[in-house]
Design a protein around this motif. Structure first.
Motif, PDB file in Angstrom:
ATOM      1  N   ALA A  89       0.735  -1.135   0.143  1.00 34.78           N
ATOM      2  CA  ALA A  89      -0.109  -0.077   0.235  1.00 34.78           C
ATOM      3  C   ALA A  89       0.893   1.168  -0.012  1.00 34.78           C
ATOM      4  CB  ALA A  89      -0.814   0.070   1.109  1.00 34.78           C
ATOM      5  N   GLN A  90       1.958   1.092   0.615  1.00 38.41           N
ATOM      6  CA  GLN A  90       3.017   2.258   0.683  1.00 38.41           C
ATOM      7  C   GLN A  90       3.591   2.628  -0.575  1.00 38.41           C
ATOM      8  OE1 GLN A  90       5.711   1.756   4.076  1.00 38.41           O
ATOM      9  NE2 GLN A  90       4.142   2.789   5.764  1.00 38.41           N
ATOM     10  N   ALA A  91       4.007   1.430  -1.150  1.00 39.23           N
ATOM     11  CA  ALA A  91       4.619   1.587  -2.243  1.00 39.23           C
ATOM     12  C   ALA A  91       3.485   2.394  -3.695  1.00 39.23           C
ATOM     13  CB  ALA A  91       5.154   0.175  -2.933  1.00 39.23           C
ATOM     14  N   GLU A  92       2.304   1.599  -3.466  1.00 32.77           N
ATOM     15  CA  GLU A  92       1.303   2.055  -4.396  1.00 32.77           C
ATOM     16  C   GLU A  92       1.240   3.676  -4.353  1.00 32.77           C
ATOM     17  OE1 GLU A  92      -1.863  -0.377  -3.977  1.00 32.77           O
ATOM     18  OE2 GLU A  92      -1.295  -1.951  -4.933  1.00 32.77           O
ATOM     19  N   PHE A  93       1.079   4.110  -3.019  1.00 29.72           N
ATOM     20  CA  PHE A  93       0.754   5.752  -2.840  1.00 29.72           C
ATOM     21  C   PHE A  93       1.825   6.144  -3.234  1.00 29.72           C
ATOM     22  CE2 PHE A  93       1.895   9.079   0.362  1.00 29.72           C
ATOM     23  CZ  PHE A  93       0.814   9.748  -0.028  1.00 29.72           C
ATOM     24  N   HIS A  94       3.199   5.730  -3.061  1.00 33.11           N
ATOM     25  CA  HIS A  94       4.390   6.639  -3.294  1.00 33.11           C
ATOM     26  C   HIS A  94       4.463   6.604  -5.128  1.00 33.11           C
ATOM     27  CE1 HIS A  94       8.669   7.806  -3.830  1.00 33.11           C
ATOM     28  NE2 HIS A  94       8.821   6.538  -4.737  1.00 33.11           N
TER      29      HIS A  94
END
Length: 316
Positions: A89-94
């Motif tokens: 989820a953090q990677a997708e947000f980034h």
């Protein structure tokens, strides 16, 4: 110990938006970054944009996908900037924020933020928010100052228009009063002339009657010359040949020498003196012959007031 949601609420974020940020990013740090990127958008705008992008209505309260049984903890790394993430989820947000698309799995496990790190991060974000709000407050001050300048300019223009109208009304009123005064003088002169003519007629009639009683011839009397009915001059004055009037004006600040056209009004002379000395003129006094020119006379010209070709006036 305060939860990530409570920390976000303490910083002033709305609860629905804070919950959505935590679900989108997977942690406090990512949620703060997500909120910073979407701070100008409302909760409804974010949900609508997300639904339009996926083609289906997205439930903002949906839980992130759980790890599969036997899946080992791992992290993701962005090959374009080198930043590491604890969850997908953090990677997708980034990726949505930076448009980076090159990611790879990493066996390095990223430890969650400690309480001290969370406090430091929260303090940094509080300072950023305070700086941003201060910047907005400064812009509000600039806008307020500009609006005040516009208001003052508009007020001054309105006052100038009112002053101009007031001066015109004063000139009109002074001219009307001067005409009324002149008409009154002429009316008195006509009445006096009529009284004198009637008195002379009675005297002649009395003498004629007396001569008839005594048997004498009536005296020859030349016809009376009609008296003038106006107070205007009966002969042209040499001053009529002048086109300018030289005035010596005695003010509290000193003497002024001014030259005006003979058609200039006393109001224009008063305005010139006010501009020169910074004081308002109430009247002018002429010592010889003794005359006082007040607001009623301000609408008359210098020629009409007999101030041509030159005069000395005391400014009051």
């Amino acid at each position: 110990m305060a939860s990530d949601l409570e920390n976000l609420l303490d910083m002033g974020y709305d609860k629905p938006k804070a919950e959505l940020a935590l679900k989108k990013s997977g942690g406090l740090q990512g949620a703060l970054e997500w909120l910073e990127v979407n701070q100008e958008k409302s909760y409804e705008e974010i949900v609508t944009a997300s639904a339009n992008a996926t083609g289906v209505d997205e439930d903002p309260n949906a839980e992130p996908a759980a790890l599969e049984p036997g899946e080992m903890p791992r992290s993701l790394i962005c090959n374009e900037c080198g930043k590491k993430f604890r969850s997908q989820a953090q990677a997708e947000f980034h990726a949505s924020k930076t448009q980076h698309v090159d990611f790879a799995e990493s066996t390095e496990e990223i430890a969650p933020l400690t309480e001290e790190e969370k406090k430091v991060r929260l303090e940094e974000l509080r300072q950023k928010l305070a700086e941003k709000r201060a910047g907005m407050s400064e812009q509000d001050k600039i806008d307020k100052k500009r609006n005040e300048e516009i208001r003052r300019k508009s007020t001054k223009e309105t006052q100038d228009i009112k002053e101009d109208l007031k001066k015109k009304e004063q000139l009109k009123e002074a001219a009307a009063k001067r005409k009324e005064k002149q008409d009154e003088v002429e009316a008195k002169a006509r009445i006096k002339a009529k009284i004198a003519a009637d008195k002379e007629e009675r005297r002649l009639r009395t003498e004629k009657e007396k001569a008839e009683r005594e048997g004498r011839a009536a005296p020859n009397v030349a016809p009376a010359t009609p008296a003038p009915t106006t107070s205007g001059p009966v002969a042209s004055k040499p001053a009529s040949a002048y086109t300018e009037a030289r005035l010596r004006l005695q003010t509290r600040a000193g003497n002024l020498q001014k030259t005006f056209p003979v058609t200039a009004t006393l109001f224009e002379v008063a305005a010139a003196v006010s501009q020169e000395t910074g004081t308002e003129v109430q009247s002018f006094t002429q010592n010889f012959p003794k005359k006082v020119f007040d607001a009623i006379d301000f609408g008359a010209t210098l020629k009409e007031l007999g101030l041509v070709p030159s005069s000395s006036l005391i400014v009051r």
